[in-house]
Design a protein around this motif. Structure first.
Motif, PDB file in Angstrom:
ATOM      1  N   ALA A   1       0.835  -1.203   0.000  1.00 50.14           N
ATOM      2  CA  ALA A   1       0.000   0.000   0.000  1.00 50.14           C
ATOM      3  C   ALA A   1       0.871   1.254   0.000  1.00 50.14           C
ATOM      4  O   ALA A   1       0.640   2.189  -0.779  1.00 50.14           O
ATOM      5  CB  ALA A   1      -0.937  -0.013   1.202  1.00 50.14           C
ATOM      6  N   ASN A   2       1.889   1.266   0.846  1.00 45.88           N
ATOM      7  CA  ASN A   2       2.776   2.429   0.911  1.00 45.88           C
ATOM      8  C   ASN A   2       3.628   2.565  -0.343  1.00 45.88           C
ATOM      9  O   ASN A   2       3.890   3.678  -0.803  1.00 45.88           O
ATOM     10  CB  ASN A   2       3.641   2.367   2.170  1.00 45.88           C
ATOM     11  N   LEU A   3       4.032   1.453  -0.889  1.00 42.86           N
ATOM     12  CA  LEU A   3       4.810   1.465  -2.131  1.00 42.86           C
ATOM     13  C   LEU A   3       4.010   2.126  -3.254  1.00 42.86           C
ATOM     14  O   LEU A   3       4.506   3.024  -3.941  1.00 42.86           O
ATOM     15  CB  LEU A   3       5.161   0.026  -2.506  1.00 42.86           C
ATOM     16  N   VAL A   4       2.778   1.704  -3.436  1.00 42.25           N
ATOM     17  CA  VAL A   4       1.953   2.255  -4.513  1.00 42.25           C
ATOM     18  C   VAL A   4       1.661   3.732  -4.269  1.00 42.25           C
ATOM     19  O   VAL A   4       1.828   4.571  -5.167  1.00 42.25           O
ATOM     20  CB  VAL A   4       0.657   1.433  -4.677  1.00 42.25           C
ATOM     21  N   LEU A   5       1.240   4.073  -3.061  1.00 45.32           N
ATOM     22  CA  LEU A   5       0.943   5.481  -2.769  1.00 45.32           C
ATOM     23  C   LEU A   5       2.190   6.356  -2.888  1.00 45.32           C
ATOM     24  O   LEU A   5       2.112   7.495  -3.365  1.00 45.32           O
ATOM     25  CB  LEU A   5       0.312   5.612  -1.384  1.00 45.32           C
ATOM     26  N   GLY A   6       3.333   5.819  -2.497  1.00 50.76           N
ATOM     27  CA  GLY A   6       4.584   6.565  -2.628  1.00 50.76           C
ATOM     28  C   GLY A   6       4.993   6.770  -4.074  1.00 50.76           C
ATOM     29  O   GLY A   6       5.449   7.854  -4.464  1.00 50.76           O
ATOM     30  N   ARG A   7       4.822   5.757  -4.898  1.00 50.45           N
ATOM     31  CA  ARG A   7       5.180   5.881  -6.318  1.00 50.45           C
ATOM     32  C   ARG A   7       4.246   6.867  -7.026  1.00 50.45           C
ATOM     33  O   ARG A   7       4.687   7.623  -7.891  1.00 50.45           O
ATOM     34  CB  ARG A   7       5.165   4.521  -6.992  1.00 50.45           C
ATOM     35  N   ILE A   8       2.992   6.874  -6.625  1.00 46.69           N
ATOM     36  CA  ILE A   8       2.058   7.869  -7.168  1.00 46.69           C
ATOM     37  C   ILE A   8       2.510   9.265  -6.749  1.00 46.69           C
ATOM     38  O   ILE A   8       2.525  10.197  -7.564  1.00 46.69           O
ATOM     39  CB  ILE A   8       0.614   7.579  -6.703  1.00 46.69           C
TER      40      ILE A   8
ATOM     41  N   HIS B   1       5.999   7.638   2.725  1.00 41.83           N
ATOM     42  CA  HIS B   1       5.498   6.301   2.382  1.00 41.83           C
ATOM     43  C   HIS B   1       6.632   5.276   2.332  1.00 41.83           C
ATOM     44  O   HIS B   1       6.436   4.118   2.730  1.00 41.83           O
ATOM     45  CB  HIS B   1       4.751   6.330   1.050  1.00 41.83           C
ATOM     46  N   LEU B   2       7.811   5.684   1.877  1.00 39.91           N
ATOM     47  CA  LEU B   2       8.943   4.748   1.861  1.00 39.91           C
ATOM     48  C   LEU B   2       9.291   4.323   3.283  1.00 39.91           C
ATOM     49  O   LEU B   2       9.521   3.131   3.541  1.00 39.91           O
ATOM     50  CB  LEU B   2      10.158   5.373   1.170  1.00 39.91           C
ATOM     51  N   LEU B   3       9.318   5.270   4.201  1.00 42.48           N
ATOM     52  CA  LEU B   3       9.636   4.925   5.589  1.00 42.48           C
ATOM     53  C   LEU B   3       8.533   4.065   6.221  1.00 42.48           C
ATOM     54  O   LEU B   3       8.836   3.139   6.972  1.00 42.48           O
ATOM     55  CB  LEU B   3       9.879   6.193   6.409  1.00 42.48           C
ATOM     56  N   GLU B   4       7.288   4.347   5.898  1.00 46.92           N
ATOM     57  CA  GLU B   4       6.188   3.508   6.399  1.00 46.92           C
ATOM     58  C   GLU B   4       6.297   2.092   5.847  1.00 46.92           C
ATOM     59  O   GLU B   4       6.046   1.119   6.563  1.00 46.92           O
ATOM     60  CB  GLU B   4       4.828   4.126   6.061  1.00 46.92           C
ATOM     61  N   ALA B   5       6.674   1.959   4.578  1.00 49.16           N
ATOM     62  CA  ALA B   5       6.874   0.619   3.993  1.00 49.16           C
ATOM     63  C   ALA B   5       7.976  -0.125   4.740  1.00 49.16           C
ATOM     64  O   ALA B   5       7.871  -1.324   4.999  1.00 49.16           O
ATOM     65  CB  ALA B   5       7.207   0.735   2.504  1.00 49.16           C
TER      66      ALA B   5
ATOM     67  N   ALA C   1      12.105   3.062  -3.628  1.00 45.28           N
ATOM     68  CA  ALA C   1      13.458   3.524  -3.287  1.00 45.28           C
ATOM     69  C   ALA C   1      14.205   3.951  -4.553  1.00 45.28           C
ATOM     70  O   ALA C   1      14.860   4.998  -4.571  1.00 45.28           O
ATOM     71  CB  ALA C   1      14.219   2.417  -2.559  1.00 45.28           C
ATOM     72  N   LYS C   2      14.082   3.175  -5.602  1.00 40.55           N
ATOM     73  CA  LYS C   2      14.740   3.527  -6.868  1.00 40.55           C
ATOM     74  C   LYS C   2      14.177   4.833  -7.427  1.00 40.55           C
ATOM     75  O   LYS C   2      14.932   5.688  -7.898  1.00 40.55           O
ATOM     76  CB  LYS C   2      14.585   2.399  -7.880  1.00 40.55           C
ATOM     77  N   ASP C   3      12.856   4.989  -7.373  1.00 41.18           N
ATOM     78  CA  ASP C   3      12.237   6.236  -7.835  1.00 41.18           C
ATOM     79  C   ASP C   3      12.789   7.434  -7.067  1.00 41.18           C
ATOM     80  O   ASP C   3      13.081   8.486  -7.652  1.00 41.18           O
ATOM     81  CB  ASP C   3      10.714   6.197  -7.646  1.00 41.18           C
ATOM     82  N   LEU C   4      12.922   7.278  -5.751  1.00 39.18           N
ATOM     83  CA  LEU C   4      13.417   8.386  -4.930  1.00 39.18           C
ATOM     84  C   LEU C   4      14.905   8.636  -5.152  1.00 39.18           C
ATOM     85  O   LEU C   4      15.352   9.785  -5.130  1.00 39.18           O
ATOM     86  CB  LEU C   4      13.093   8.138  -3.454  1.00 39.18           C
ATOM     87  N   LEU C   5      15.669   7.588  -5.405  1.00 33.78           N
ATOM     88  CA  LEU C   5      17.085   7.797  -5.738  1.00 33.78           C
ATOM     89  C   LEU C   5      17.219   8.613  -7.015  1.00 33.78           C
ATOM     90  O   LEU C   5      18.115   9.463  -7.120  1.00 33.78           O
ATOM     91  CB  LEU C   5      17.809   6.454  -5.885  1.00 33.78           C
ATOM     92  N   ALA C   6      16.339   8.386  -7.962  1.00 33.91           N
ATOM     93  CA  ALA C   6      16.367   9.145  -9.214  1.00 33.91           C
ATOM     94  C   ALA C   6      16.086  10.629  -8.972  1.00 33.91           C
ATOM     95  O   ALA C   6      16.467  11.476  -9.787  1.00 33.91           O
ATOM     96  CB  ALA C   6      15.352   8.568 -10.206  1.00 33.91           C
ATOM     97  N   LYS C   7      15.456  10.938  -7.844  1.00 37.46           N
ATOM     98  CA  LYS C   7      15.174  12.335  -7.470  1.00 37.46           C
ATOM     99  C   LYS C   7      16.236  12.877  -6.511  1.00 37.46           C
ATOM    100  O   LYS C   7      16.086  13.965  -5.971  1.00 37.46           O
ATOM    101  CB  LYS C   7      13.795  12.438  -6.808  1.00 37.46           C
ATOM    102  N   GLY C   8      17.296  12.083  -6.272  1.00 34.89           N
ATOM    103  CA  GLY C   8      18.387  12.526  -5.409  1.00 34.89           C
ATOM    104  C   GLY C   8      18.146  12.326  -3.924  1.00 34.89           C
ATOM    105  O   GLY C   8      18.899  12.847  -3.102  1.00 34.89           O
ATOM    106  N   GLU C   9      17.156  11.557  -3.559  1.00 37.47           N
ATOM    107  CA  GLU C   9      16.773  11.370  -2.151  1.00 37.47           C
ATOM    108  C   GLU C   9      17.503  10.174  -1.535  1.00 37.47           C
ATOM    109  O   GLU C   9      16.910   9.153  -1.218  1.00 37.47           O
ATOM    110  CB  GLU C   9      15.256  11.220  -2.036  1.00 37.47           C
ATOM    111  N   ARG C  10      18.788  10.313  -1.335  1.00 39.18           N
ATOM    112  CA  ARG C  10      19.614   9.209  -0.859  1.00 39.18           C
ATOM    113  C   ARG C  10      19.433   8.927   0.639  1.00 39.18           C
ATOM    114  O   ARG C  10      19.421   7.780   1.059  1.00 39.18           O
ATOM    115  CB  ARG C  10      21.076   9.468  -1.186  1.00 39.18           C
ATOM    116  N   ASP C  11      19.303   9.970   1.442  1.00 35.88           N
ATOM    117  CA  ASP C  11      19.220   9.775   2.894  1.00 35.88           C
ATOM    118  C   ASP C  11      18.011   8.934   3.297  1.00 35.88           C
ATOM    119  O   ASP C  11      18.126   8.040   4.135  1.00 35.88           O
ATOM    120  CB  ASP C  11      19.187  11.119   3.628  1.00 35.88           C
ATOM    121  N   VAL C  12      16.861   9.205   2.700  1.00 38.32           N
ATOM    122  CA  VAL C  12      15.664   8.452   3.054  1.00 38.32           C
ATOM    123  C   VAL C  12      15.780   6.997   2.596  1.00 38.32           C
ATOM    124  O   VAL C  12      15.291   6.083   3.269  1.00 38.32           O
ATOM    125  CB  VAL C  12      14.379   9.124   2.526  1.00 38.32           C
ATOM    126  N   VAL C  13      16.460   6.778   1.485  1.00 34.60           N
ATOM    127  CA  VAL C  13      16.656   5.398   1.015  1.00 34.60           C
ATOM    128  C   VAL C  13      17.580   4.655   1.977  1.00 34.60           C
ATOM    129  O   VAL C  13      17.313   3.496   2.322  1.00 34.60           O
ATOM    130  CB  VAL C  13      17.188   5.377  -0.438  1.00 34.60           C
TER     131      VAL C  13
END
Length: 181
Positions: free
Chosen positions: A87-94, A107-111, A130-142
């Protein structure tokens, strides 16, 4: 031995949905046939993920939100951890697609707070958000997500360490099959 071989060969002939549309059709059919909350709880995971894959964003959002709403009814169910993640994966990717990066990170942290499941404990988490967020430069949350996954993924065979090293080095890890399930 011959009985085992025959059993394996018979199993190979089963029809399995292999295209994204066929997987969505199968998931939608399972959801349509669900008569109880528990059957819906089991069917919503795939319906949400496959709807997202095929660009049916509003259906995916609805299915994922319905799955989150059912969580409190099944905290001891074997599928609970999968449901938290999916659920969190889908909502986060959206959220990533819609440019709502802070929501996606949440949503990534909730997952990652999933208690795990038989599947996740063995094969690990789905890393597509996580891959989607890395593409946006969000390394710390990953990196934080990878640490959260350690509590349930004991059989990672060093992948969490390798992925963390890659992220720290500014690379996107090869998540392999962990992008699919």
């Amino acid at each position: 031995m011959p009985v085992l071989l025959v059993g394996l060969l018979v199993g190979c002939g089963r029809s399995t949905a292999v295209t994204p549309q066929a997987r969505l059709n199968a998931a939608s059919e399972k959801l349509a046939k669900a008569k109880t909350d528990q059957e819906r709880f089991y069917a919503l995971n795939d319906a949400a993920k496959q709807s997202f894959v095929l660009g049916k964003t509003e259906d995916a959002r609805t299915y994922a939100s319905n799955l989150l709403a059912l969580l409190s009814k099944f905290p001891n169910d074997w599928n609970y951890g999968n449901a938290v993640q999916d659920a969190n994966l889908v909502l986060g990717r959206i959220a990533v697609q819609e440019g709502r990066i802070e929501d996606a990170k949440r949503h990534l942290l909730e997952a990652g707070k999933s208690p795990g499941s038989p599947q996740m404990n063995s094969f690990g988490p789905n890393m597509s958000l996580a891959k989607d967020l890395l593409a946006k430069g969000e390394r710390d949350v990953v990196l934080e997500h990878l640490e959260l996954c350690r509590k349930f993924w004991q059989m990672d065979r060093g992948r969490l360490d390798q992925w963390s090293q890659d992220v720290k080095a500014g690379k996107t890890p090869n998540f392999g099959a962990n992008l699919v399930y």
